[in-house]
Design a protein around this motif. Structure first.
Motif, PDB file in Angstrom:
ATOM      1  N   LYS A  36      47.804  41.788  49.637  1.00 59.12           N
ATOM      2  CA  LYS A  36      49.045  41.182  50.101  1.00 59.12           C
ATOM      3  C   LYS A  36      50.194  41.849  49.359  1.00 59.12           C
ATOM      4  O   LYS A  36      50.147  41.993  48.135  1.00 59.12           O
ATOM      5  CB  LYS A  36      49.060  39.678  49.802  1.00 59.12           C
TER       6      LYS A  36
ATOM      7  N   GLY B 242      54.386  41.947  48.827  1.00 57.67           N
ATOM      8  CA  GLY B 242      55.675  41.289  49.050  1.00 57.67           C
ATOM      9  C   GLY B 242      55.729  39.860  48.539  1.00 57.67           C
ATOM     10  O   GLY B 242      56.747  39.184  48.690  1.00 57.67           O
ATOM     11  N   THR B 243      54.654  39.413  47.900  1.00 61.62           N
ATOM     12  CA  THR B 243      54.599  38.016  47.445  1.00 61.62           C
ATOM     13  C   THR B 243      55.802  37.653  46.578  1.00 61.62           C
ATOM     14  O   THR B 243      56.435  36.626  46.765  1.00 61.62           O
ATOM     15  CB  THR B 243      53.301  37.774  46.642  1.00 61.62           C
ATOM     16  N   ARG B 244      56.105  38.522  45.608  1.00 64.15           N
ATOM     17  CA  ARG B 244      57.232  38.204  44.716  1.00 64.15           C
ATOM     18  C   ARG B 244      58.450  39.062  45.053  1.00 64.15           C
ATOM     19  O   ARG B 244      59.234  39.422  44.179  1.00 64.15           O
ATOM     20  CB  ARG B 244      56.817  38.410  43.245  1.00 64.15           C
TER      21      ARG B 244
ATOM     22  N   LEU C 137      53.241  33.953  38.004  1.00 59.32           N
ATOM     23  CA  LEU C 137      52.623  35.109  37.347  1.00 59.32           C
ATOM     24  C   LEU C 137      52.771  34.878  35.839  1.00 59.32           C
ATOM     25  O   LEU C 137      53.878  34.977  35.304  1.00 59.32           O
ATOM     26  CB  LEU C 137      53.412  36.347  37.781  1.00 59.32           C
TER      27      LEU C 137
ATOM     28  N   HIS D 218      49.864  46.891  37.950  1.00 57.84           N
ATOM     29  CA  HIS D 218      51.101  47.189  38.684  1.00 57.84           C
ATOM     30  C   HIS D 218      52.099  46.034  38.652  1.00 57.84           C
ATOM     31  O   HIS D 218      53.291  46.251  38.390  1.00 57.84           O
ATOM     32  CB  HIS D 218      50.734  47.548  40.138  1.00 57.84           C
ATOM     33  N   VAL D 219      51.638  44.814  38.896  1.00 50.95           N
ATOM     34  CA  VAL D 219      52.611  43.717  38.971  1.00 50.95           C
ATOM     35  C   VAL D 219      53.267  43.424  37.625  1.00 50.95           C
ATOM     36  O   VAL D 219      54.416  42.986  37.572  1.00 50.95           O
ATOM     37  CB  VAL D 219      52.017  42.402  39.551  1.00 50.95           C
TER      38      VAL D 219
ATOM     39  N   ALA E 130      55.886  46.255  37.128  1.00 53.39           N
ATOM     40  CA  ALA E 130      56.980  46.214  38.116  1.00 53.39           C
ATOM     41  C   ALA E 130      57.802  44.940  38.002  1.00 53.39           C
ATOM     42  O   ALA E 130      58.877  44.839  38.600  1.00 53.39           O
ATOM     43  CB  ALA E 130      56.407  46.338  39.525  1.00 53.39           C
ATOM     44  N   SER E 131      57.316  43.972  37.233  1.00 53.70           N
ATOM     45  CA  SER E 131      57.973  42.658  37.227  1.00 53.70           C
ATOM     46  C   SER E 131      59.317  42.700  36.506  1.00 53.70           C
ATOM     47  O   SER E 131      59.530  43.502  35.591  1.00 53.70           O
ATOM     48  CB  SER E 131      57.069  41.631  36.535  1.00 53.70           C
TER      49      SER E 131
ATOM     50  N   ARG F  44      62.305  44.906  48.446  1.00 54.13           N
ATOM     51  CA  ARG F  44      61.387  45.887  49.071  1.00 54.13           C
ATOM     52  C   ARG F  44      61.293  45.619  50.560  1.00 54.13           C
ATOM     53  O   ARG F  44      61.275  44.469  50.988  1.00 54.13           O
ATOM     54  CB  ARG F  44      59.996  45.781  48.434  1.00 54.13           C
TER      55      ARG F  44
ATOM     56  N   PHE G 101      57.756  53.522  51.136  1.00 56.39           N
ATOM     57  CA  PHE G 101      58.428  52.505  50.326  1.00 56.39           C
ATOM     58  C   PHE G 101      59.928  52.592  50.582  1.00 56.39           C
ATOM     59  O   PHE G 101      60.517  53.667  50.511  1.00 56.39           O
ATOM     60  CB  PHE G 101      58.089  52.798  48.857  1.00 56.39           C
TER      61      PHE G 101
ATOM     62  N   PHE H 124      65.814  50.742  40.926  1.00 56.49           N
ATOM     63  CA  PHE H 124      64.612  51.491  41.325  1.00 56.49           C
ATOM     64  C   PHE H 124      64.161  52.475  40.241  1.00 56.49           C
ATOM     65  O   PHE H 124      63.001  52.509  39.836  1.00 56.49           O
ATOM     66  CB  PHE H 124      64.827  52.259  42.652  1.00 56.49           C
TER      67      PHE H 124
ATOM     68  N   GLN I  52      60.644  52.587  38.380  1.00 57.53           N
ATOM     69  CA  GLN I  52      59.698  53.660  38.722  1.00 57.53           C
ATOM     70  C   GLN I  52      59.407  54.574  37.529  1.00 57.53           C
ATOM     71  O   GLN I  52      58.319  55.132  37.411  1.00 57.53           O
ATOM     72  CB  GLN I  52      60.221  54.451  39.927  1.00 57.53           C
TER      73      GLN I  52
HETATM   74  C1  HEM Z   1      51.635  52.794  47.149  1.00 53.98           C
HETATM   75  C2  HEM Z   1      52.374  52.255  46.197  1.00 53.98           C
HETATM   76  C3  HEM Z   1      52.475  50.783  45.945  1.00 53.98           C
HETATM   77  C4  HEM Z   1      51.600  49.787  46.247  1.00 53.98           C
HETATM   78  C5  HEM Z   1      50.256  49.904  46.952  1.00 53.98           C
HETATM   79  C6  HEM Z   1      52.165  48.554  45.772  1.00 53.98           C
HETATM   80  C7  HEM Z   1      51.571  47.311  45.902  1.00 53.98           C
HETATM   81  C8  HEM Z   1      52.061  46.138  45.366  1.00 53.98           C
HETATM   82  C9  HEM Z   1      51.395  44.858  45.423  1.00 53.98           C
HETATM   83  C10 HEM Z   1      50.059  44.604  46.099  1.00 53.98           C
HETATM   84  C11 HEM Z   1      52.167  43.966  44.765  1.00 53.98           C
HETATM   85  C12 HEM Z   1      51.855  42.485  44.532  1.00 53.98           C
HETATM   86  C13 HEM Z   1      52.439  41.542  45.514  1.00 53.98           C
HETATM   87  C14 HEM Z   1      53.938  41.388  45.449  1.00 53.98           C
HETATM   88  O1  HEM Z   1      54.480  40.649  44.622  1.00 53.98           O
HETATM   89  O2  HEM Z   1      54.584  42.036  46.255  1.00 53.98           O
HETATM   90  C15 HEM Z   1      53.337  44.671  44.312  1.00 53.98           C
HETATM   91  C16 HEM Z   1      54.374  44.129  43.609  1.00 53.98           C
HETATM   92  C17 HEM Z   1      55.506  44.799  43.243  1.00 53.98           C
HETATM   93  N1  HEM Z   1      55.774  46.136  43.409  1.00 53.98           N
HETATM   94 FE1  HEM Z   1      54.557  47.482  44.257  1.00 53.98          FE
HETATM   95  N2  HEM Z   1      53.381  48.830  45.204  1.00 53.98           N
HETATM   96  C18 HEM Z   1      53.606  50.174  45.280  1.00 53.98           C
HETATM   97  C19 HEM Z   1      54.708  50.863  44.802  1.00 53.98           C
HETATM   98  C20 HEM Z   1      55.774  50.288  44.206  1.00 53.98           C
HETATM   99  C21 HEM Z   1      56.956  50.987  43.746  1.00 53.98           C
HETATM  100  C22 HEM Z   1      57.194  52.487  43.874  1.00 53.98           C
HETATM  101  C23 HEM Z   1      57.793  50.063  43.212  1.00 53.98           C
HETATM  102  C24 HEM Z   1      59.159  50.231  42.605  1.00 53.98           C
HETATM  103  C25 HEM Z   1      59.531  51.266  41.905  1.00 53.98           C
HETATM  104  C26 HEM Z   1      57.138  48.776  43.327  1.00 53.98           C
HETATM  105  C27 HEM Z   1      57.671  47.594  42.911  1.00 53.98           C
HETATM  106  C28 HEM Z   1      57.043  46.385  42.962  1.00 53.98           C
HETATM  107  C29 HEM Z   1      57.631  45.147  42.483  1.00 53.98           C
HETATM  108  C30 HEM Z   1      59.032  44.981  41.914  1.00 53.98           C
HETATM  109  C31 HEM Z   1      56.666  44.166  42.640  1.00 53.98           C
HETATM  110  C32 HEM Z   1      56.786  42.681  42.258  1.00 53.98           C
HETATM  111  C33 HEM Z   1      56.264  42.521  40.856  1.00 53.98           C
HETATM  112  C34 HEM Z   1      56.387  41.068  40.445  1.00 53.98           C
HETATM  113  O3  HEM Z   1      57.480  40.690  40.023  1.00 53.98           O
HETATM  114  O4  HEM Z   1      55.405  40.342  40.535  1.00 53.98           O
HETATM  115  N3  HEM Z   1      55.919  48.963  43.919  1.00 53.98           N
HETATM  116  N4  HEM Z   1      53.244  45.997  44.682  1.00 53.98           N
END
Ligand code: HEM
Length: 418
Positions: A231, A233-235, A309, A326-327, A330-331, A342, A364, A375, A379
């Motif tokens: 999933k 986009g959750t947060r 989280l 990752h989360v 990225a948080s 996003r 993205f 960003f 990143q």
């Molecule tokens: C193929 C590359 C990527 C994949 C598969 C991916 C996947 C995910 C997934 C599954 C989540 C957890 C659900 C959510 O809260 O949306 C997430 C969260 C997030 N991602 Fe990514 N993402 C990718 C790249 C990126 C990039 C390049 C950035 C920014 C530079 C980014 C920023 C974020 C942010 C800000 C969150 C929320 C973190 C939080 O506060 O919990 N993501 N991503």
């Protein structure tokens, strides 16, 4: 579109049925394969206004299909750029309301203004969002259009970032068009017709098709899945979070150059997923890499998707959400508070020839008030230490200033010239 000269009934009325969950159990987990049925994601009959204080396609509900194109300008004066933006805005307004482009579509001895492939289709929530690249304001030290003094303050090329493997021909651009719709042919038609109108003023530099939105931008939408099966986009920020949207996405009066108030900045990154490697990794590794459970979307250690989280949680002396998940990285909690909106899409572009592997991943797209502190800051950390790096490659990058919306009869970017 709605000008269906032959009175055809609309096609794809039942498209939503194909997207509904089909109820196939997934082992012991018992999750449904297919979309949650709570939402009809197709919205074929809906229109989104083009005119308004802010451009559509940012905090309006993310549609399911994307055609994105970046163009280079071949004109040499600001007046010609203004004419192009005027013509594009007018055409975009017509297409988003389901009308054909131009007036000359029935003259037998002339090519029709509109290319015709949406006759009989509905706009399916089409939005067309325009952006301006940094080179419009200065290229190689040269003030190409005499607009240098009007450059949005935060519009700078994105610096090289850790792990970048960018293809310069598939990056950058003077102008961008982001066309989103729930019908792929409608999104394609928008880009094709704008490119056609722009002939002689622009050349298309690169383009990207996307399917399956990878985030939700409003609370009315269910969280979709990306091609890793998680999933996504959750947060994310949501349109309803008006305070956070003002803080992180929309420029206010006095934030930047005055003509950008109610605008924002867009960053795009084409991120290829190393799908074959990902598909061979154990579920436990996949979940540790993201920091969430695959099927429920819940944070590790929690039960439900929207459970908080808890980055401080520890079990047996170790963080429940790994240090390189990752989360976590990225948080906002781990990034000095920085957040972004996003609005990306999945893509597949055939095969990577030398590897014989699927060329697929995430296109993205994110919006923010300052690409450098939002960003780029996020990143830079992700690119160095994110566990996800083992499974992805960033292959394209671009940044655009997204001006405010146009009022009826006006055009996007008008403030730049006044
Ligand atoms: C193929 C590359 C990527 C994949 C598969 C991916 C996947 C995910 C997934 C599954 C989540 C957890 C659900 C959510 O809260 O949306 C997430 C969260 C997030 N991602 Fe990514 N993402 C990718 C790249 C990126 C990039 C390049 C950035 C920014 C530079 C980014 C920023 C974020 C942010 C800000 C969150 C929320 C973190 C939080 O506060 O919990 N993501 N991503």
């Amino acid at each position: 579109m709605s000008d269906d000269a032959n009175g055809f009934t609309r096609r794809r009325l039942v498209a939503g049925a194909g997207a509904a969950g089909v109820g196939i159990g997934l082992g012991g987990a018992g999750y449904l394969i297919g979309r949650e049925t709570a939402e009809d994601s197709t919205h074929l009959g809906e229109t989104v206004p083009f005119y308004g204080g802010r451009q559509a396609g940012i905090d309006t509900p993310a549609q399911d299909r994307l055609h994105f194109a970046a163009f280079d300008l071949t004109v040499e004066t600001a007046a010609e750029l203004r004419d192009l933006l005027t013509e594009w805005s007018h055409a975009a307004a017509e297409m988003t309301q389901g009308k054909m482009v131009g007036n000359n579509n029935n003259e037998l001895l002339a090519p029709p203004d509109d290319t015709g492939e949406t006759v009989g289709l509905r706009p399916a929530s089409l939005t067309v969002t325009f952006g301006l690249g940094p080179d419009i304001f200065e290229r190689d030290g040269h003030d190409r259009f005499g607009l240098r003094s009007r450059r949005p303050h935060a519009l700078r090329q994105i610096d090289p970032l850790p792990g970048d493997l960018l293809d310069p021909e598939h990056s950058g651009g003077d102008l961008c068009v982001q066309a989103c719709s729930n019908d792929p042919q409608v999104a394609f038609h928008a880009v094709r017709n704008l490119a056609r109108l722009g002939r002689g003023s622009v050349v298309m530099r690169w383009s990207q098709l996307g399917f399956g939105r990878t985030s939700s931008t409003t609370r009315s939408q269910v969280t979709p899945r990306n091609l890793m099966g998680f999933k996504d986009g959750t947060r994310n920020l949501r349109a309803e979070d008006t305070e956070a949207m003002r803080r992180f996405v929309w420029l206010g009066e006095g934030d930047d150059v005055p003509w950008m108030a109610d605008g924002t900045y867009m960053v795009t990154r084409r991120i290829r997923m190393l799908i074959e490697i990902w598909d061979r990794s154990a579920l436990l590794d996949q979940e540790d890499t993201i920091g969430r459970q695959k099927y429920s979307g819940a944070p590790l250690g929690e039960k439900e998707e929207f459970d908080p989280l808890d980055l401080g949680a520890r079990r047996n002396g170790k963080p429940v959400i790994p240090a390189d998940a990752h989360v976590r990285l990225a948080s906002a909690e781990d990034n000095g508070g920085a957040q972004i909106l996003r609005r990306g899409y999945s893509f597949t572009d055939g095969v990577v020839e030398e590897l014989g592997e699927l060329d697929a991943g995430l296109f993205f797209i994110c919006f923010q008030r300052n690409p450098k502190t939002q960003f780029e800051a996020i990143q830079r950390r992700l690119g160095s230490i994110d566990a996800l790096n083992e499974y992805i490659k960033h292959t394209s990058s671009a940044v655009f200033a997204v001006p405010p919306g146009a009022s009826e009869g006006g055009y996007v970017g008008e403030g730049l010239f006044s």
